[in-house]
Scaffold this active site. Structure first.
Site, PDB file in Angstrom:
ATOM      1  N   THR A  88      28.356  45.835   2.068  1.00  0.00           N
ATOM      2  CA  THR A  88      27.606  44.853   1.422  1.00  0.00           C
ATOM      3  C   THR A  88      27.020  44.754   0.011  1.00  0.00           C
ATOM      4  O   THR A  88      28.389  44.664  -0.450  1.00  0.00           O
ATOM      5  CB  THR A  88      26.243  45.724   2.304  1.00  0.00           C
ATOM      6  OG1 THR A  88      26.295  47.296   1.256  1.00  0.00           O
ATOM      7  CG2 THR A  88      25.667  45.725   3.323  1.00  0.00           C
ATOM      8  N   VAL A  98      24.986  46.564  -2.961  1.00  0.00           N
ATOM      9  CA  VAL A  98      24.363  47.993  -3.898  1.00  0.00           C
ATOM     10  C   VAL A  98      25.540  48.765  -3.540  1.00  0.00           C
ATOM     11  O   VAL A  98      25.611  49.512  -4.002  1.00  0.00           O
ATOM     12  CB  VAL A  98      23.008  47.983  -3.332  1.00  0.00           C
ATOM     13  CG1 VAL A  98      22.234  49.266  -4.056  1.00  0.00           C
ATOM     14  CG2 VAL A  98      21.797  46.929  -3.900  1.00  0.00           C
ATOM     15  N   CYS A  99      25.387  49.178  -2.281  1.00  0.00           N
ATOM     16  CA  CYS A  99      25.805  50.036  -1.702  1.00  0.00           C
ATOM     17  C   CYS A  99      27.558  50.464  -2.219  1.00  0.00           C
ATOM     18  O   CYS A  99      27.743  51.695  -2.685  1.00  0.00           O
ATOM     19  CB  CYS A  99      26.354  50.133  -0.005  1.00  0.00           C
ATOM     20  SG  CYS A  99      25.432  49.841   1.083  1.00  0.00           S
ATOM     21  N   PRO A 100      28.866  48.945  -2.302  1.00  0.00           N
ATOM     22  CA  PRO A 100      29.629  49.937  -3.221  1.00  0.00           C
ATOM     23  C   PRO A 100      29.477  50.461  -4.715  1.00  0.00           C
ATOM     24  O   PRO A 100      30.512  51.128  -5.503  1.00  0.00           O
ATOM     25  CB  PRO A 100      30.232  48.588  -2.932  1.00  0.00           C
ATOM     26  CG  PRO A 100      29.524  47.231  -2.990  1.00  0.00           C
ATOM     27  CD  PRO A 100      28.759  47.810  -2.152  1.00  0.00           C
ATOM     28  N   ILE A 128      28.362  54.133  -4.400  1.00  0.00           N
ATOM     29  CA  ILE A 128      29.533  55.041  -3.882  1.00  0.00           C
ATOM     30  C   ILE A 128      30.886  55.358  -5.194  1.00  0.00           C
ATOM     31  O   ILE A 128      30.809  55.866  -5.489  1.00  0.00           O
ATOM     32  CB  ILE A 128      30.065  54.996  -2.433  1.00  0.00           C
ATOM     33  CG1 ILE A 128      29.163  54.915  -1.930  1.00  0.00           C
ATOM     34  CG2 ILE A 128      31.047  55.111  -2.710  1.00  0.00           C
ATOM     35  CD1 ILE A 128      29.608  53.482  -0.360  1.00  0.00           C
TER      36      ILE A 128
END
EC number: 1.11.1.24
Length: 199
Positions: A50, A52-54, A57
């Site tokens: 997706t 925002v997720c990367p 993390i």
């Protein structure tokens, strides 16, 4: 959002779990219990591949040395499979992938972990952006849950851990916007006046 069914409460033991994670490009069993004796940051995120997720993390992974200096373990978790996680890790960052990871990426497709921590978006079967700080005794000290579009701050997470560790060591409490080296408050009616008289 509902916290119905959540077993995660401040000041109480964090819900234990054991699951498969992607660690150093391989699959490994991870349990919360194996980190007893150190602080743990547990990050929930909605989905692999997706937007925002990367960014979140990668930000936590790239600054793992700062967490290790504080003896803190960092883990990320979603409802995707470990196979999906591995594919995401093996995808170049310029293509929206994670690339080399310095933190475990936990998989739990049956939603047990995200439900126990109160972050499961039941209608979509994905997790909200929950961040949990767990102390060396396995007790929850901090919970934040963001809606899907907004990412979290590594700096603020580090600040919170440093504050919790200061309190653990010194027994004094940390006021708003405290950073290492800032003044703290002695928790007592008379003792606290020394701080308030200056501010």
């Amino acid at each position: 959002m509902t916290l119905a069914g959540s077993k995660a409460f401040i000041g109480q033991p964090a819900p234990n779990f054991k699951t498969t994670a992607v660690v150093n490009g391989d699959f490994k069993e991870i349990s919360l219990g194996q980190f007893k004796g150190k602080y743990v940051v547990l990050l929930f995120y909605p989905l692999d591949f997706t937007f925002v997720c990367p960014t979140e993390i990668i930000a936590f992974s790239d600054r793992i040395a700062e967490f290790k200096q504080l003896d803190v373990a960092v883990m990320a978790c979603s409802t995707d499979s470990h196979f999906s996680h591995l594919a995401w890790v093996n995808t170049d960052r310029k293509m929206g992938g994670l690339g080399q990871m310095n933190i475990p990426i936990l998989a739990y497709t049956n939603h047990v972990i995200s439900r126990a921590y109160g972050v499961l978006k039941e209608d979509d079967g994905i997790a909200y952006r929950g961040l949990f700080i767990i102390d060396p005794k396995g007790i929850l000290g901090q919970i934040t849950i963001n809606d899907l579009p907004v990412g979290r701050s590594v700096d603020e997470t580090l600040r919170l851990i440093q504050a919790f560790q200061f309190v653990d060591k010194h027994g004094e409490v940390c006021p708003a916007n405290w950073h290492p080296g800032s003044e703290t408050i002695k928790p007592g009616v008379k003792e606290s006046k020394a701080y308030f008289e200056k501010h």
